[in-house]
Design a protein around this motif. Structure first.
Motif, mmCIF file in Angstrom:
data_model
loop_
_atom_site.group_PDB
_atom_site.id
_atom_site.type_symbol
_atom_site.label_atom_id
_atom_site.label_comp_id
_atom_site.label_asym_id
_atom_site.label_seq_id
_atom_site.Cartn_x
_atom_site.Cartn_y
_atom_site.Cartn_z
ATOM 1 N N ALA A 210 28.366 48.688 28.420
ATOM 2 C CA ALA A 210 29.517 48.544 27.536
ATOM 3 C C ALA A 210 30.589 47.646 28.148
ATOM 4 C CB ALA A 210 30.117 49.913 27.223
ATOM 5 N N HIS A 211 31.215 46.874 27.289
ATOM 6 C CA HIS A 211 32.418 46.142 27.661
ATOM 7 C C HIS A 211 33.601 47.045 27.326
ATOM 8 C CE1 HIS A 211 34.863 42.785 28.712
ATOM 9 N NE2 HIS A 211 33.888 41.898 28.604
ATOM 10 N N SER A 212 34.817 46.619 27.630
ATOM 11 C CA SER A 212 35.966 47.302 27.059
ATOM 12 C C SER A 212 35.825 47.221 25.546
ATOM 13 C CB SER A 212 37.264 46.628 27.514
ATOM 14 O OG SER A 212 37.550 46.952 28.866
ATOM 15 N N PRO A 213 36.238 48.272 24.808
ATOM 16 C CA PRO A 213 36.044 48.275 23.354
ATOM 17 C C PRO A 213 36.514 46.984 22.680
ATOM 18 C CG PRO A 213 36.718 50.444 24.059
ATOM 19 C CD PRO A 213 36.807 49.552 25.275
ATOM 20 N N LEU A 214 37.655 46.459 23.105
ATOM 21 C CA LEU A 214 38.095 45.122 22.722
ATOM 22 C C LEU A 214 38.014 44.253 23.978
ATOM 23 C CD1 LEU A 214 41.184 45.881 20.444
ATOM 24 C CD2 LEU A 214 39.079 44.724 19.731
ATOM 25 N N PRO A 215 36.987 43.432 24.121
ATOM 26 C CA PRO A 215 36.875 42.586 25.321
ATOM 27 C C PRO A 215 38.040 41.614 25.474
ATOM 28 C CG PRO A 215 34.775 42.727 24.184
ATOM 29 C CD PRO A 215 35.802 43.314 23.264
ATOM 30 N N ARG A 216 38.671 41.280 24.372
ATOM 31 C CA ARG A 216 39.917 40.515 24.370
ATOM 32 C C ARG A 216 40.692 40.970 23.141
ATOM 33 N NH1 ARG A 216 38.149 34.354 22.498
ATOM 34 N NH2 ARG A 216 36.576 34.973 20.944
ATOM 35 N N ALA A 217 41.997 40.856 23.194
ATOM 36 C CA ALA A 217 42.815 41.365 22.096
ATOM 37 C C ALA A 217 43.949 40.401 21.809
ATOM 38 C CB ALA A 217 43.378 42.745 22.441
ATOM 39 N N TYR A 218 44.458 40.461 20.587
ATOM 40 C CA TYR A 218 45.578 39.598 20.230
ATOM 41 C C TYR A 218 46.845 39.995 20.982
ATOM 42 C CZ TYR A 218 42.753 37.694 16.454
ATOM 43 O OH TYR A 218 41.767 37.057 15.735
ATOM 44 N N GLN A 219 46.929 41.271 21.358
ATOM 45 C CA GLN A 219 48.125 41.701 22.069
ATOM 46 C C GLN A 219 47.855 42.965 22.891
ATOM 47 O OE1 GLN A 219 52.742 41.527 21.238
ATOM 48 N NE2 GLN A 219 51.711 42.581 19.576
ATOM 49 N N TRP A 220 48.398 42.996 24.089
ATOM 50 C CA TRP A 220 48.324 44.160 24.987
ATOM 51 C C TRP A 220 49.713 44.369 25.559
ATOM 52 C CZ3 TRP A 220 47.641 48.445 27.323
ATOM 53 C CH2 TRP A 220 47.688 48.621 28.707
ATOM 54 N N ALA A 221 50.346 45.461 25.187
ATOM 55 C CA ALA A 221 51.687 45.791 25.663
ATOM 56 C C ALA A 221 51.646 47.178 26.278
ATOM 57 C CB ALA A 221 52.696 45.741 24.522
ATOM 58 N N ASP A 222 52.178 47.303 27.475
ATOM 59 C CA ASP A 222 52.110 48.574 28.196
ATOM 60 C C ASP A 222 53.499 49.157 28.379
ATOM 61 O OD1 ASP A 222 50.792 50.624 29.436
ATOM 62 O OD2 ASP A 222 50.742 49.670 31.399
ATOM 63 N N SER B 168 41.352 38.309 28.265
ATOM 64 C CA SER B 168 40.080 38.671 28.884
ATOM 65 C C SER B 168 40.230 39.973 29.668
ATOM 66 C CB SER B 168 39.598 37.546 29.816
ATOM 67 O OG SER B 168 38.382 37.901 30.435
ATOM 68 N N PHE B 169 39.729 41.064 29.099
ATOM 69 C CA PHE B 169 39.681 42.329 29.824
ATOM 70 C C PHE B 169 38.350 42.413 30.578
ATOM 71 C CE2 PHE B 169 42.304 43.632 26.012
ATOM 72 C CZ PHE B 169 43.523 43.592 26.690
ATOM 73 N N VAL B 170 38.236 43.371 31.477
ATOM 74 C CA VAL B 170 36.967 43.587 32.170
ATOM 75 C C VAL B 170 36.348 44.887 31.667
ATOM 76 C CG1 VAL B 170 37.675 42.292 34.210
ATOM 77 C CG2 VAL B 170 38.063 44.754 34.134
ATOM 78 N N PRO C 147 34.389 48.590 31.698
ATOM 79 C CA PRO C 147 34.700 49.825 32.418
ATOM 80 C C PRO C 147 33.874 50.049 33.678
ATOM 81 C CG PRO C 147 33.453 50.281 30.420
ATOM 82 C CD PRO C 147 33.845 48.841 30.350
ATOM 83 N N ARG C 148 32.771 49.326 33.812
ATOM 84 C CA ARG C 148 31.960 49.445 35.025
ATOM 85 C C ARG C 148 31.974 48.142 35.835
ATOM 86 N NH1 ARG C 148 28.975 54.272 34.407
ATOM 87 N NH2 ARG C 148 30.292 55.543 33.058
ATOM 88 N N ASP C 149 32.844 47.212 35.446
ATOM 89 C CA ASP C 149 32.973 45.959 36.193
ATOM 90 C C ASP C 149 33.855 46.160 37.420
ATOM 91 O OD1 ASP C 149 31.481 44.788 34.218
ATOM 92 O OD2 ASP C 149 33.172 43.780 33.252
ATOM 93 N N ASN C 150 33.691 45.282 38.399
ATOM 94 C CA ASN C 150 34.499 45.362 39.613
ATOM 95 C C ASN C 150 35.961 45.008 39.344
ATOM 96 O OD1 ASN C 150 32.299 46.038 41.215
ATOM 97 N ND2 ASN C 150 31.899 43.932 41.840
ATOM 98 N N ILE C 151 36.822 45.537 40.193
ATOM 99 C CA ILE C 151 38.214 45.094 40.268
ATOM 100 C C ILE C 151 38.237 43.969 41.292
ATOM 101 C CG2 ILE C 151 40.571 45.733 40.916
ATOM 102 C CD1 ILE C 151 39.764 48.673 40.290
ATOM 103 N N TYR C 152 38.404 42.746 40.843
ATOM 104 C CA TYR C 152 38.343 41.604 41.753
ATOM 105 C C TYR C 152 39.727 41.180 42.232
ATOM 106 C CZ TYR C 152 33.416 40.780 40.678
ATOM 107 O OH TYR C 152 32.051 40.903 40.554
ATOM 108 N N ALA C 153 39.791 40.779 43.485
ATOM 109 C CA ALA C 153 41.016 40.228 44.069
ATOM 110 C C ALA C 153 40.609 39.240 45.159
ATOM 111 C CB ALA C 153 41.877 41.332 44.656
ATOM 112 N N LEU C 154 41.529 38.364 45.520
ATOM 113 C CA LEU C 154 41.263 37.389 46.582
ATOM 114 C C LEU C 154 41.635 37.911 47.960
ATOM 115 C CD1 LEU C 154 42.404 34.058 44.874
ATOM 116 C CD2 LEU C 154 40.063 34.807 45.358
ATOM 117 N N THR C 155 42.506 38.939 47.992
ATOM 118 C CA THR C 155 42.918 39.511 49.272
ATOM 119 C C THR C 155 43.452 40.915 49.076
ATOM 120 O OG1 THR C 155 44.478 39.308 51.125
ATOM 121 C CG2 THR C 155 45.174 38.387 49.011
#
Length: 340
Positions: free
Chosen positions: A72-84, A120-122, A124-132
């Motif tokens: 599964a991807h996130s239910p909306l793999p991309r969305a018009y708006q994400w506000a937290d 672009s969301f990731v 639920p089983r994808d890695n949390i990626y960072a450079l450092t």
């Protein structure tokens, strides 16, 4: 009903209906190819989706197959708006106390909210990626809702009627980048990488009595490296309901169908650092920053570090009978070079 998006090589994936026990799914392609398409035409397609959902639960849906949360991807793999938002003022109070600052009175009547990246969301089983690791990688376990169209200036009652779906989210924060960004007076950007949402999004009625006053009154379970880290109740100490958060977002603009509104880090009021952790009988935490706040308040400085490469984060919510409602967000922190 319960809906999910399976990865299929396209940006928006394929919409499937998932059984109540999360064991099976069936394609919704004959009704709506993607979740966004369903939300765009909700009044027409929701009854059809609901009918197929009942067939699936009764074992009568043709073409049903096992549901694999890892697919599964996130239910909306991309969305018009994400506000937290930041609906749990206890979390804000701890932040302020840790630096000996008062919480402005307006914070109790006017919700905090930021607009995050939604292109672009990731999964639920994808890695949390960072450079450092130096970025200060932190989890933030939250609840979120997905709306239909909302008119500008909608009241909380009107906003409540526009809530279509509920899901979980890991709103990753890069804590060491936040101070410099906020000091510029222009809000978050680099400090807020891609979020991950639960494998399944559910209609509010699926929550039964747990959906009350436009809040989810159930514990949100967080595990860090396989160990219990938090289990605060998402319905307790939530200063602003989802209806209020949606109305706040629509105060000066219309919201398009598929808008995602987050609750902010779930946080319950509890005693001292000694009594707040699960090991000491508390309900624990939904982010590492909160542990560090308690440590700063009580000992003058934080002692707990942020996430390291190889660390794992699991976020899940169970119903009163112990069954998983949304499936689990289960991620590993990894260096971006491993993405290939």
């Amino acid at each position: 009903m319960k809906l999910a998006t399976l990865k299929n090589g396209s940006r928006d994936g394929a919409l499937v209906i998932v059984s109540r026990d999360l064991s099976r799914c069936v394609s919704a392609a004959s009704i709506a190819p993607t979740l966004q398409a369903a939300l765009d035409n909700w009044d027409a397609v929701a009854p059809q989706l609901a009918a197929l959902y009942e067939q699936l639960n009764a074992g009568a849906a043709a073409g049903a197959q096992p549901f694999d949360q890892a697919a599964a991807h996130s239910p909306l793999p991309r969305a018009y708006q994400w506000a937290d938002g930041s609906a749990y003022i206890n979390h804000v109070e701890l932040v302020r106390r840790a630096r000996n600052a008062e919480v402005p009175a307006s914070f109790y009547t006017d919700p905090l909210m930021y607009q995050g990246g939604s292109d672009s969301f990731v999964g639920p089983r994808d890695n949390i990626y960072a450079l450092t690791e130096d970025w200060g990688i932190d989890l933030e376990a939250e609840v979120a809702v997905v709306t239909g169209d909302v008119k500008m200036g909608a009241t909380p009652d009107e906003a409540a009627q526009a809530i279509r779906l509920v899901m979980l989210v890991n709103d990753v924060s890069l804590r060491n980048l936040i101070p410099n960004e906020l000091a510029k007076g222009f809000g978050f950007f680099n400090s807020k990488p891609a979020s991950a949402f639960s494998p399944v999004a559910v209609t509010p009625d699926e929550l039964g009595a747990a959906w009350m006053d436009n809040k989810v009154h159930l514990p949100l379970a967080v595990h860090l490296n396989g160990q219990p880290f938090g289990k605060p109740n998402a319905g307790e100490d939530m200063t602003f309901s989802f209806a209020q958060l949606v109305a706040h977002a629509a105060q000066t603009r219309e919201l398009g169908a598929g808008t995602i509104i987050g609750s902010g880090t779930v946080s319950n009021k509890q005693g001292s650092l000694h009594g707040s952790s699960i090991a000491n009988g508390g309900v624990g935490y939904c982010c590492l920053a909160e542990v560090r706040m308690y440590e700063t308040i009580e000992s003058g400085k934080p002692q707990t570090g942020f996430l390291k490469f190889g660390d794992t984060v699991r976020i899940e919510m169970n119903d009163a009978a112990g069954a998983s409602i949304f499936g689990a967000i289960d991620q590993t922190v990894a260096h971006y070079r491993e993405r290939g």
